[in-house]
Design an enzyme around this catalytic site. Structure first.
Site, PDB file in Angstrom:
ATOM      1  N   ASP A 180       0.873 -13.605  12.394  1.00  0.00           N
ATOM      2  CA  ASP A 180       1.210 -12.771  13.545  1.00  0.00           C
ATOM      3  C   ASP A 180      -0.023 -12.337  14.322  1.00  0.00           C
ATOM      4  OD1 ASP A 180       0.258 -11.105  11.534  1.00  0.00           O
ATOM      5  OD2 ASP A 180       2.164 -10.115  11.179  1.00  0.00           O
ATOM      6  N   ASN A 227       7.892  -0.510   4.709  1.00  0.00           N
ATOM      7  CA  ASN A 227       9.328  -0.571   5.008  1.00  0.00           C
ATOM      8  C   ASN A 227       9.932  -1.931   4.633  1.00  0.00           C
ATOM      9  OD1 ASN A 227       8.340  -2.292   6.926  1.00  0.00           O
ATOM     10  ND2 ASN A 227       9.062  -1.140   8.710  1.00  0.00           N
ATOM     11  N   HIS A 261       8.654  -4.915   5.543  1.00  0.00           N
ATOM     12  CA  HIS A 261       8.471  -6.024   6.490  1.00  0.00           C
ATOM     13  C   HIS A 261       7.550  -7.087   5.914  1.00  0.00           C
ATOM     14  CE1 HIS A 261       4.986  -3.792   8.733  1.00  0.00           C
ATOM     15  NE2 HIS A 261       4.446  -4.799   8.076  1.00  0.00           N
ATOM     16  N   GLU A 312      10.584  -6.758  11.093  1.00  0.00           N
ATOM     17  CA  GLU A 312      10.945  -5.389  10.739  1.00  0.00           C
ATOM     18  C   GLU A 312      12.389  -5.326  10.215  1.00  0.00           C
ATOM     19  OE1 GLU A 312       8.663  -3.364  10.560  1.00  0.00           O
ATOM     20  OE2 GLU A 312       7.489  -3.056  12.378  1.00  0.00           O
TER      21      GLU A 312
HETATM   22  C1  GLP Z   1       0.834  -5.559   8.854  1.00  0.00           C
HETATM   23  C2  GLP Z   1       0.965  -7.075   8.844  1.00  0.00           C
HETATM   24  C3  GLP Z   1       1.636  -7.568   7.588  1.00  0.00           C
HETATM   25  C4  GLP Z   1       1.050  -6.878   6.381  1.00  0.00           C
HETATM   26  C5  GLP Z   1       1.332  -5.399   6.443  1.00  0.00           C
HETATM   27  C6  GLP Z   1       0.818  -4.611   5.259  1.00  0.00           C
HETATM   28  O1  GLP Z   1       1.827  -4.879   9.525  1.00  0.00           O
HETATM   29  N1  GLP Z   1       1.648  -7.590   9.983  1.00  0.00           N
HETATM   30  O2  GLP Z   1       1.486  -8.975   7.509  1.00  0.00           O
HETATM   31  O3  GLP Z   1       1.616  -7.408   5.203  1.00  0.00           O
HETATM   32  O4  GLP Z   1       0.710  -4.906   7.621  1.00  0.00           O
HETATM   33  O5  GLP Z   1      -0.532  -4.307   5.431  1.00  0.00           O
HETATM   34  P1  GLP Z   1      -1.487  -3.708   4.336  1.00  0.00           P
HETATM   35  O6  GLP Z   1      -1.865  -4.835   3.462  1.00  0.00           O
HETATM   36  O7  GLP Z   1      -2.650  -3.192   5.125  1.00  0.00           O
HETATM   37  O8  GLP Z   1      -0.736  -2.637   3.649  1.00  0.00           O
END
Ligand code: GLP
Length: 245
Positions: A67, A136, A138, A143
């Site tokens: 993304d 959440n 995702h 989402e």
């Molecule tokens: C972002 C990314 C996800 C990632 C998530 C969790 O929103 N788009 O791909 O898995 O955050 O991030 P973190 O590893 O910083 O908790």
């Protein structure tokens, strides 16, 4: 779903890097799906160390990232392109033209999404997809409530995601409200998937992913249906799971 509970974040990171490295060693032209966020940073550090030790060669590897924030230029340090260059790409011998991240400045987002899917298809599909998980549930930026049928698409970020990701921006107001993300359908098409989760803040999302019903309300739960998924957790992220035999 294979669930591995590592003793701590460093062990989790090393295990993830070993799986990614072995994919590239056994198939040098592998197509990797990669993720951003804090969680994979340790895995990327280990991959860089493996590269420096001469253990793995990325010269033929191809990467597609999950993304990118919409409206954010690649040269912006908050972009996911910047994150990947900084944490991985510039430290290894991957060819720039083999690194793909959605274009956050695309004017025609529908065309950008179609082309991204087409590039993945032309590369032969994703061999190994690395994922993190949002608090959440995702995955990528899919989402709660997003369709399981979606390919790469423009998504509206949920308020919890905006709050969680505001730590990477000067203020919450600067967090983009939209992103271009591979969809659940694109993720599920990967041949193998590794999901990493670390810390108590992920324990509930992990519980729902592994033990809950398969529902778009908890996007990561769809992984229960994928035949080749390895979930690597540290003790805190695994803390709500029932004891395993
Ligand atoms: C972002 C990314 C996800 C990632 C998530 C969790 O929103 N788009 O791909 O898995 O955050 O991030 P973190 O590893 O910083 O908790």
């Amino acid at each position: 779903m294979e669930v591995i509970i590592a003793k701590d974040y460093d062990t989790l990171s090393k295990q993830a890097a070993m799986l990614l490295a072995s994919q590239v060693i056994s198939q040098p032209g592998s197509v990797l799906g990669l993720a951003t966020g804090s969680t994979p940073v340790g895995a990327y550090k280990n991959l860089v160390a493996f590269y420096n030790e001469g253990i793995v060669d990325f010269s033929r590897a191809i990467v597609f990232n999950l993304d990118e924030y919409y409206g954010v230029a690649p040269e912006n340090p908050c972009s996911y392109r910047w994150f990947m260059e900084d944490n991985l790409f510039k430290h290894i011998n991957i060819r720039q033209e083999n690194t793909h991240i959605p274009n956050g400045l695309a004017r025609d987002t529908a065309a950008e999404c179609r082309e991204y899917e087409e590039k993945i298809r032309r590369a032969g599909g994703i061999d190994l997809q690395l994922l993190g998980i949002g608090g959440n549930g995702h995955i990528g930026f899919n989402e709660p409530g997003d369709s399981f049928k979606s390919a790469t698409h423009l998504v509206e970020l949920d308020s919890g995601t905006i709050a969680a990701n505001s730590r990477f921006f000067a203020s919450r107001d600067e967090v983009p409200r939209q992103a271009i993300s591979m969809g659940i359908k694109s993720i599920m098409a990967a041949r193998r998937i590794i999901l990493l989760a670390s810390g108590a803040g992920k324990a509930k999302a992990v519980y729902e992913m592994v033990q809950g019903p398969v529902t778009p309300e908890h996007p990561a739960s769809v992984l229960q249906l994928h035949p080749q998924v390895i979930i690597i957790l540290d003790q805190e992220a695994a803390s709500l799971l029932p004891p395993r035999a």
